[in-house]
Design an enzyme around this catalytic site. Sequence first.
Site, short mmCIF file in Angstrom:
data_model
loop_
_atom_site.label_atom_id
_atom_site.label_comp_id
_atom_site.label_asym_id
_atom_site.label_seq_id
_atom_site.Cartn_x
_atom_site.Cartn_y
_atom_site.Cartn_z
N HIS A 212 9.70 15.08 33.05
CA HIS A 212 10.32 13.77 32.89
C HIS A 212 10.45 13.13 34.27
O HIS A 212 11.35 13.49 35.04
CB HIS A 212 11.69 13.96 32.23
CG HIS A 212 12.28 12.70 31.72
ND1 HIS A 212 11.95 12.16 30.50
CD2 HIS A 212 13.17 11.84 32.27
CE1 HIS A 212 12.62 11.05 30.31
NE2 HIS A 212 13.37 10.82 31.37
N HIS B 143 9.35 9.57 30.39
CA HIS B 143 10.32 8.77 31.15
C HIS B 143 9.94 7.30 31.32
O HIS B 143 10.79 6.45 31.26
CB HIS B 143 10.61 9.38 32.53
CG HIS B 143 11.50 8.53 33.38
ND1 HIS B 143 12.85 8.32 33.09
CD2 HIS B 143 11.27 7.82 34.53
CE1 HIS B 143 13.39 7.53 34.02
NE2 HIS B 143 12.45 7.21 34.89
N HIS C 148 18.83 10.71 31.28
CA HIS C 148 19.92 10.12 30.47
C HIS C 148 20.66 11.16 29.63
O HIS C 148 21.48 10.78 28.79
CB HIS C 148 19.36 9.02 29.56
CG HIS C 148 18.93 7.80 30.30
ND1 HIS C 148 19.82 6.98 30.98
CD2 HIS C 148 17.70 7.25 30.51
CE1 HIS C 148 19.16 5.98 31.55
NE2 HIS C 148 17.87 6.13 31.29
N ASP D 98 9.64 9.37 24.36
CA ASP D 98 11.08 9.06 24.33
C ASP D 98 11.47 8.21 23.10
O ASP D 98 11.01 7.07 22.95
CB ASP D 98 11.48 8.28 25.58
CG ASP D 98 11.26 9.06 26.88
OD1 ASP D 98 10.36 9.93 26.91
OD2 ASP D 98 11.97 8.78 27.85
N GLU E 119 15.92 11.54 24.91
CA GLU E 119 16.98 11.20 25.87
C GLU E 119 17.57 9.81 25.63
O GLU E 119 18.64 9.51 26.14
CB GLU E 119 16.46 11.30 27.31
CG GLU E 119 15.44 10.23 27.65
CD GLU E 119 15.48 9.79 29.11
OE1 GLU E 119 16.23 10.38 29.90
OE2 GLU E 119 14.75 8.86 29.45
FE LIG Z 1 14.25 8.94 31.60
FE LIG Z 2 13.46 7.44 28.43
#
Ligand SMILES: [Fe+2]
Ligand SMILES: [Fe+2]
Length: 264
Positions: free
Chosen positions: A154, A179, A70, A10, A41
């Site tokens: 995720h 995530h 998100h 991420d 995200e």
């Molecule tokens: Fe997330």
């Molecule tokens: Fe994230």
Amino acid sequence: MNLNLLFIGDIVGKGGRNAVKNCAANLRQKHTCSFCIANAENIAGGAGMTAKCLQDICPSPADVITSGDHVWDQKGFDLEIMSLDRVLRPANVSSLQPGNGYGVFRNPACGEVAVINLIGRVFMKNAVNCPFDTADRILKEIPRTVKSIFVDFHAEASSEKAAMAHFLDGRVTAVLGTHTHVQTADAKILPGGTAFITDIGMVGSENSILGRDVKSVLRKFSTGMPCKLNVVDENIRIDAAVISYDPVTGHASEIKSFSIMADL
Ligand SMILES: [Fe+2]
Ligand SMILES: [Fe+2]
């Protein structure tokens, strides 16, 4: 001949964007990766995505961008995603949501790569469809000629991510967890030839809590009051993994996770 694929965790905020912009092309070259997937995200201010922020990492070192819970945090991205054919939202959401949850993309080195983006249900707020059923459905839809299949799962719970990896073992090239923003030390090849790691981690500040300002997060936990959690844009750490796989069989032979400080 084996191919290598780079998967980046991420990307958080401006610091994450700069790190990817400055370092990812070198990482690709160093690990001879013909294809790169990055979860973005959190690329816009730490929550959500915008076309402008994605443009910011262009010419993109990533061939495909994945997302998660998100994905819709930034106003207007529901319209923008319609023209971003290399950006995925989770596949197991309502079919009324814009965008695609998976795609088949040309690999500059050889053939095609399918990328599937799924989101978990354990300890997650979103109301989504069963990720296992959705994975089954998508695998029936992907042309049989496409053997290289990468799944970004995720999700929060390590158990759900491990279950998905074993569910898809032998049917996809890799199941890569995202995530939590914390890289796990369990990268391995499952018996059927699927590479798996519970979580890739993030591209975010080493001196932070999941990319957010430490003091703000501590205030939130200690008071229970809503607090603005600012993104930290310095001392950026890049968490990623390189997966080696046979494009003819789609089976992985090695997965190497790593975590390095970005050279900004
Ligand atoms: Fe997330
Ligand atoms: Fe994230």
